[in-house]
Design a protein around this motif. Structure first.
Motif, PDB file in Angstrom:
ATOM      1  N   UNK A  28      -7.514  -9.235   2.877  1.00  0.00           N
ATOM      2  CA  UNK A  28      -7.638 -10.579   3.436  1.00  0.00           C
ATOM      3  C   UNK A  28      -8.840 -10.644   4.371  1.00  0.00           C
ATOM      4  N   UNK A  29      -9.182 -11.871   4.759  1.00  0.00           N
ATOM      5  CA  UNK A  29     -10.275 -12.068   5.712  1.00  0.00           C
ATOM      6  C   UNK A  29      -9.754 -11.804   7.126  1.00  0.00           C
ATOM      7  N   UNK A  30     -10.460 -10.951   7.871  1.00  0.00           N
ATOM      8  CA  UNK A  30     -10.077 -10.633   9.247  1.00  0.00           C
ATOM      9  C   UNK A  30     -11.298 -10.732  10.146  1.00  0.00           C
ATOM     10  N   UNK A  31     -11.094 -11.319  11.337  1.00  0.00           N
ATOM     11  CA  UNK A  31     -12.210 -11.469  12.273  1.00  0.00           C
ATOM     12  C   UNK A  31     -12.491 -10.176  13.030  1.00  0.00           C
ATOM     13  N   UNK A  32     -11.454  -9.320  13.184  1.00  0.00           N
ATOM     14  CA  UNK A  32     -11.668  -8.048  13.859  1.00  0.00           C
ATOM     15  C   UNK A  32     -11.755  -6.932  12.828  1.00  0.00           C
ATOM     16  N   UNK A  33     -12.386  -5.849  13.231  1.00  0.00           N
ATOM     17  CA  UNK A  33     -12.576  -4.724  12.331  1.00  0.00           C
ATOM     18  C   UNK A  33     -11.270  -3.943  12.206  1.00  0.00           C
ATOM     19  N   UNK A  34     -10.811  -3.729  10.976  1.00  0.00           N
ATOM     20  CA  UNK A  34      -9.593  -2.963  10.723  1.00  0.00           C
ATOM     21  C   UNK A  34      -9.984  -1.522  10.400  1.00  0.00           C
ATOM     22  N   UNK A  35      -9.501  -0.584  11.209  1.00  0.00           N
ATOM     23  CA  UNK A  35      -9.839   0.827  11.027  1.00  0.00           C
ATOM     24  C   UNK A  35      -8.960   1.435   9.938  1.00  0.00           C
ATOM     25  N   UNK A  36      -9.508   1.580   8.753  1.00  0.00           N
ATOM     26  CA  UNK A  36      -8.719   2.121   7.647  1.00  0.00           C
ATOM     27  C   UNK A  36      -8.431   3.606   7.835  1.00  0.00           C
ATOM     28  N   UNK A  37      -9.173   4.272   8.710  1.00  0.00           N
ATOM     29  CA  UNK A  37      -8.925   5.699   8.947  1.00  0.00           C
ATOM     30  C   UNK A  37      -7.561   5.929   9.590  1.00  0.00           C
ATOM     31  N   UNK A  38      -6.987   4.884  10.209  1.00  0.00           N
ATOM     32  CA  UNK A  38      -5.680   5.025  10.844  1.00  0.00           C
ATOM     33  C   UNK A  38      -4.536   4.675   9.896  1.00  0.00           C
ATOM     34  N   UNK A  39      -4.844   4.303   8.650  1.00  0.00           N
ATOM     35  CA  UNK A  39      -3.805   3.984   7.673  1.00  0.00           C
ATOM     36  C   UNK A  39      -2.989   5.228   7.346  1.00  0.00           C
ATOM     37  N   UNK A  40      -1.746   5.027   6.986  1.00  0.00           N
ATOM     38  CA  UNK A  40      -0.900   6.141   6.539  1.00  0.00           C
ATOM     39  C   UNK A  40      -1.451   6.723   5.239  1.00  0.00           C
ATOM     40  N   UNK A  41      -1.914   5.837   4.360  1.00  0.00           N
ATOM     41  CA  UNK A  41      -2.502   6.276   3.095  1.00  0.00           C
ATOM     42  C   UNK A  41      -3.886   5.633   2.955  1.00  0.00           C
ATOM     43  N   UNK A  42      -4.928   6.248   3.505  1.00  0.00           N
ATOM     44  CA  UNK A  42      -6.264   5.648   3.437  1.00  0.00           C
ATOM     45  C   UNK A  42      -6.940   5.764   2.074  1.00  0.00           C
ATOM     46  N   UNK A  43      -6.396   6.584   1.187  1.00  0.00           N
ATOM     47  CA  UNK A  43      -7.016   6.770  -0.127  1.00  0.00           C
ATOM     48  C   UNK A  43      -7.018   5.460  -0.913  1.00  0.00           C
ATOM     49  N   UNK A  44      -8.206   5.025  -1.305  1.00  0.00           N
ATOM     50  CA  UNK A  44      -8.338   3.786  -2.056  1.00  0.00           C
ATOM     51  C   UNK A  44      -8.254   2.538  -1.206  1.00  0.00           C
ATOM     52  N   UNK A  45      -8.168   2.703   0.118  1.00  0.00           N
ATOM     53  CA  UNK A  45      -8.069   1.553   1.028  1.00  0.00           C
ATOM     54  C   UNK A  45      -9.100   1.709   2.147  1.00  0.00           C
ATOM     55  N   UNK A  46     -10.338   1.867   1.768  1.00  0.00           N
ATOM     56  CA  UNK A  46     -11.398   2.138   2.742  1.00  0.00           C
ATOM     57  C   UNK A  46     -12.111   0.857   3.147  1.00  0.00           C
ATOM     58  N   UNK A  47     -12.224   0.644   4.458  1.00  0.00           N
ATOM     59  CA  UNK A  47     -12.966  -0.483   5.017  1.00  0.00           C
ATOM     60  C   UNK A  47     -14.282  -0.012   5.619  1.00  0.00           C
TER      61      UNK A  47
END
Length: 409
Positions: free
Chosen positions: A157-176
């Motif tokens: 989705x569109x987000x005004x703030x930067x989302x840190x994908x490195x903090x995701x539980x499963x960052x594989x395939x979900x890189x910002x």
């Protein structure tokens, strides 16, 4: 959790095939002694919360009275100017009221997107199309332990703030991306004025009637797309990819001469101190600073009525917050009673209800008492009346007990 419902906006869609991950953890359920220890710690927390609540409630009453008195003082002393075009020396240092159209001498512009507007403020907002993580938890009591299942799902989705994908539980395939190529910013005109009077930064800050700007001119960068007044750094705005940008513009305080595109300048009404050709904050004897601006043509009486209304709403909001803190504090202090009987189902329900009722009564009475003490300092008659109301439940309870004793005797 992060979703916004803009089905017709390009790119505002969920990716159903983004996948999800589940994490299962176990934790040991506390035994009776451990629960008692937690309840004892809750007593300390409860006392602290009640102390904070009392301070907040007492301070709020003093603030409310001071603000009300400052507004009453301002209304009595304000001088309404017949015209904002002429500055009279005899009004220097006085609290003045005036109305008129906003004016600025220069356009605000953004070279990057070829945008210009005659207004007091120009705001550029940047959103990035990104992966977001949604977390759902489910707990299952298994006797001596609790199983916690945490499910992580991913969407874009569109987000005004930067989302840190490195903090995701499963960052594989979900890189910002780690940064945005374009940043949000706001410009403010350096010389906003009404007639011959220039506005202070405080008055300028009160101009917040933002409207969306619909640019028609394409930017210099040919790779940027313009669609329905929105700039897209994207190959296909209708099907954005992660890392694409969306840029929108808003303006506040329409000013200058009447424009066929934007319309006539905004009319504002101001109450502030005249200091030469400037309008600045006015310090009242009651202790508050008056520097008020409203959009629209309002009389001094209407402005002060709005301020009194806002003061009343803020006062009641803080009273509610103070009471809630006090209720939570009493609940923490009495939680040990609930812990002692939580192994008896029927008794537990009765005691929980009784404790909730007691905590409600105690927090309400103590809140009213603190409010009364605050008012006794400023308005004794009203404060004594409130204090009497706060003591009424205890007086009635005492009378009922005495009546029962007399009947028994």
């Amino acid at each position: 959790m992060y979703r916004q419902n803009f089905p017709e906006d390009p790119g505002m869609h969920n990716m159903a095939d983004a996948g999800s991950s589940t994490r299962v953890t176990y934790r040991k359920n506390p035994n009776f002694i451990e629960r008692i220890g937690s309840s004892l710690a809750g007593i300390v927390v409860g006392i602290a919360l009640i102390g904070v609540s009392c301070y907040l409630t007492f301070w709020n009453e003093g603030r409310a009275v001071q603000t009300a008195r400052s507004l009453e003082e301002g209304l009595k002393s304000v001088v309404t100017l017949g015209s904002a075009e002429v500055v009279f020396e005899e009004n220097n240092g006085k609290l003045v009221h005036l109305s008129g159209p906003l004016q600025t001498d220069k356009f605000l512009f953004d070279d990057t997107y070829n945008v210009a507007v005659h207004a007091v403020k120009l705001r550029r907002s940047v959103d990035m199309f990104q992966w977001v993580e949604e977390e759902r938890k489910r707990e299952v009591n298994e006797g001596s332990q609790t199983r916690e299942e945490t499910t992580y799902s991913y969407s874009t989705e569109w987000k005004s703030e930067l989302v840190r994908s490195s903090s995701f539980y499963n960052p594989n395939g979900h890189h910002n991306p780690e940064s945005m190529r374009v940043s949000s910013q706001q410009q403010t005109a350096p010389d906003p004025h009404v007639g011959s009077f220039f506005l202070s930064s405080g008055l300028t800050g009160s101009i917040t009637n933002y409207r969306k700007l619909n640019p028609q001119e394409k930017p210099k960068d040919v790779s940027v797309k313009l669609l329905d007044g929105v700039f897209y750094h994207s190959q296909d705005p209708m099907h954005p990819e992660v890392g694409d940008l969306r840029v929108t513009f808003e303006y506040a305080g329409r000013s200058g001469k009447e424009s066929a595109k934007l319309g006539p300048p905004d009319v504002v009404s101001i109450v502030a101190k005249q200091q030469g050709h400037s309008l600045v904050h006015y310090q009242t004897n009651a202790g508050d600073s008056l520097e008020i601006l409203y959009i629209g043509d309002l009389s001094a009486e209407e402005i002060f009525a709005k301020e009194q209304s806002q003061n009343a709403m803020l006062t009641w909001a803080l009273r509610g917050a103070g009471w809630l803190l006090m209720f939570i504090g009493f609940s923490c202090m009495t939680s040990i009673v609930n812990t002692l009987v939580d192994w008896l189902p029927i008794v537990r329900e009765i005691v929980n209800f009784g404790m909730a009722t007691l905590n409600f009564s105690l927090s309400l009475s103590l809140s009213l008492s603190v409010i009364a003490l605050g008012w006794i300092r400023y308005r004794p008659l009203l404060g004594v009346t409130i204090l009497a109301l706060a003591a009424t439940p205890f007086v009635l309870s005492h009378l009922r007990r005495n009546k029962k004793k007399n009947r028994t005797a």
